[in-house]
Design a protein around this motif. Structure first.
Motif, PDB file in Angstrom:
ATOM      1  N   SER A   1      -1.623  -0.112  -5.695  1.00 15.64           N
ATOM      2  CA  SER A   1      -2.167  -0.947  -4.618  1.00 15.64           C
ATOM      3  C   SER A   1      -3.620  -0.573  -4.391  1.00 15.64           C
ATOM      4  O   SER A   1      -4.054   0.528  -4.734  1.00 15.64           O
TER       5      SER A   1
ATOM      6  N   LYS B   1      -3.342   2.698   1.950  1.00 14.37           N
ATOM      7  CA  LYS B   1      -2.259   3.240   1.132  1.00 14.37           C
ATOM      8  C   LYS B   1      -1.589   4.401   1.865  1.00 14.37           C
ATOM      9  O   LYS B   1      -2.268   5.290   2.398  1.00 14.37           O
TER      10      LYS B   1
ATOM     11  N   HIS C   1       3.826  -9.716  -7.551  1.00 18.61           N
ATOM     12  CA  HIS C   1       3.280  -8.482  -6.964  1.00 18.61           C
ATOM     13  C   HIS C   1       1.954  -8.763  -6.256  1.00 18.61           C
ATOM     14  O   HIS C   1       1.020  -9.295  -6.850  1.00 18.61           O
TER      15      HIS C   1
ATOM     16  N   GLY D   1       4.996  -5.631  -2.991  1.00 19.03           N
ATOM     17  CA  GLY D   1       3.671  -5.032  -3.054  1.00 19.03           C
ATOM     18  C   GLY D   1       3.714  -3.529  -3.113  1.00 19.03           C
ATOM     19  O   GLY D   1       4.727  -2.946  -3.458  1.00 19.03           O
ATOM     20  N   GLY D   2       2.556  -2.907  -2.654  1.00 24.30           N
ATOM     21  CA  GLY D   2       1.568  -3.514  -1.798  1.00 24.30           C
ATOM     22  C   GLY D   2       2.143  -4.014  -0.491  1.00 24.30           C
ATOM     23  O   GLY D   2       3.238  -3.684  -0.082  1.00 24.30           O
ATOM     24  N   THR D   3       1.345  -4.844   0.145  1.00 23.50           N
ATOM     25  CA  THR D   3       1.733  -5.439   1.420  1.00 23.50           C
ATOM     26  C   THR D   3       1.430  -6.926   1.413  1.00 23.50           C
ATOM     27  O   THR D   3       0.323  -7.351   1.784  1.00 23.50           O
TER      28      THR D   3
ATOM     29  N   TYR E   1      -7.401  -4.050   0.926  1.00 28.01           N
ATOM     30  CA  TYR E   1      -7.492  -5.508   0.995  1.00 28.01           C
ATOM     31  C   TYR E   1      -8.934  -5.984   1.005  1.00 28.01           C
ATOM     32  O   TYR E   1      -9.778  -5.474   1.744  1.00 28.01           O
TER      33      TYR E   1
ATOM     34  N   CYS F   1      -3.223  -3.567   0.336  1.00 24.91           N
ATOM     35  CA  CYS F   1      -2.713  -2.873   1.527  1.00 24.91           C
ATOM     36  C   CYS F   1      -3.843  -2.686   2.534  1.00 24.91           C
ATOM     37  O   CYS F   1      -5.016  -2.617   2.164  1.00 24.91           O
TER      38      CYS F   1
ATOM     39  N   PRO G   1      -0.878  -6.644  -4.663  1.00 26.06           N
ATOM     40  CA  PRO G   1      -1.249  -5.229  -4.700  1.00 26.06           C
ATOM     41  C   PRO G   1      -2.180  -4.760  -3.580  1.00 26.06           C
ATOM     42  O   PRO G   1      -2.778  -3.687  -3.688  1.00 26.06           O
TER      43      PRO G   1
END
Length: 376
Positions: A23, A15, A8, A59-61, A26, A12, A10
């Motif tokens: 998440s 969001k 994972h 994720g997340g991304t 970043y 982004c 988490p």
């Protein structure tokens, strides 16, 4: 021991308004510490004799990671015997250099969060990309050499009925992709979208219209050679998501990362939701960052297996169920089976007049959550 591995990420860029998954925004510094922690854990797993049948980075991304962090993570998980490695990506953070790193380090599958091809819908959902970026991301993935591209789409949006949805599906089917995941829009408590719903900023679409969209999707995608293999998932032949198949089989899997879950031999463990706490406590295979742990009884595990197996288009095979769980399905789920048959949510599977399993009906796909609850 060879198991599927979920990782994972988490982080982004921002969001989304409908998302209730864990998440955070970043941060390069925090991401560096987090990836270092994950790499240490993966190495510990390998040292303990673990290998991975599939790897799924979600994720997340995950695509928001800087190139050097992405490269370090993929180098660590790139090992012989992995049948499929998937990474979730969002269009705004998917670049050619990142895609080339992914391809060069063994990533075989990419799942792109398109969600919609309509800019107004994307804005409504709080997405940070637009239609042009979504199309460009799919094109870049194809040009970089990815043969297994999946996209996510959301249906059941306010003021966006069946005609709108038909256009969305047509655009998706015209792309060079092998897999499509469809999700109906849900309003989760605590999300901005839920607050907007409660303030009557908009009205949700009706259940009948949403069901009509879903039913149309099954027929339309089948004609386009995207075959439904699970309630929300459609693929070209041979391009089912192998990793997710382990979940629906209720097989053991490893999970790493903040909020991730591991499920091995009937024991379910969940890691802390805090990235900072995870970085501080997650060392090797220790349970210091685990905040929840549950050992399922054999019967509970069998019932969960039934609830997961039925989500697959092929349904439940009684012999395989008994082999995997040690229980006779018709004994432990007799009451649920009879009720669901009466409600025409499931149908018996027969071969030479002999009953060997059950599967969802078309109506059952529409009410799959209800079917799963009955089995549990």
């Amino acid at each position: 021991m060879k198991l599927p591995l979920y990782i994972h990420i988490p982080f982004c860029r921002r969001k989304c308004d409908y998302c209730d998954f864990y998440s955070i925004d970043y941060s390069k510094e925090l991401a560096r510490s987090y990836i270092n922690t994950l790499i240490g854990q993966i190495k510990s797993l390998k040292d303990q004799g673990f290998s991975f049948s599939t790897v799924y980075i979600g994720g997340g991304t995950p695509s928001v990671l800087d190139e050097y962090l992405l490269e370090r993570l993929l180098k660590t998980i790139n090992c012989p015997g992995v049948k499929e490695t998937t990474l979730e990506a969002n269009p705004e953070s998917l670049t050619r250099p990142k895609l080339e790193i992914m391809r060069n380090l063994g990533l075989s599958r990419i799942s792109i969060g398109v969600q919609s091809f309509d800019n107004k819908v994307l804005s409504f959902l709080g997405r940070v990309h637009n239609k042009a970026q979504a199309l460009k991301a799919v094109e870049l993935a194809e040009k970089t050499g990815f043969k297994n591209i999946s996209i996510d789409l959301i249906f059941g949006l306010p003021k966006r009925g069946l005609d709108f949805w038909k256009k969305e599906l047509s655009q998706a089917a015209a792309l060079e992709i092998k897999h499509i995941s469809l999700y109906s829009l849900t309003y989760e408590k605590g999300t901005p979208l839920y607050s907007r719903l409660k303030s009557r900023e908009f009205s949700p679409i009706g259940n009948e219209e949403e069901a009509e969209m879903y039913s149309y999707s099954i027929d339309f995608l089948s004609k386009k050679k995207f075959f439904q293999y699970e309630v929300s998932n459609f693929s070209k032949r041979g391009f089912d998501c192998r990793h997710n198949l382990f979940y629906w089989d209720n097989s053991s899997y490893l999970g790493l990362g903040a909020s991730a879950v591991s499920y091995v031999n009937g024991v379910r463990k969940k890691y802390t939701l805090s990235v900072q706490e995870y970085v501080k406590k997650a060392r090797g295979l220790s349970d210091e960052a685990v905040v929840e742990q549950e050992k399922l009884s054999p019967l509970r595990r069998a019932k969960e297996t039934a609830a997961l197996n039925i989500r697959r288009a092929k349904g439940i095979n009684f012999l395989k169920f008994a082999k995997n769980t040690g229980f006779d399905f018709l004994t432990i789920e007799a009451k649920a089976k009879d009720k669901l048959l009466e409600e025409k949510l499931i149908v018996l599977k027969k071969r030479n007049s002999r009953i060997f399993g059950i599967k969802l009906t078309r109506k059952g796909f529409l009410f799959c959550d209800k079917v799963c609850r009955e089995f549990l």
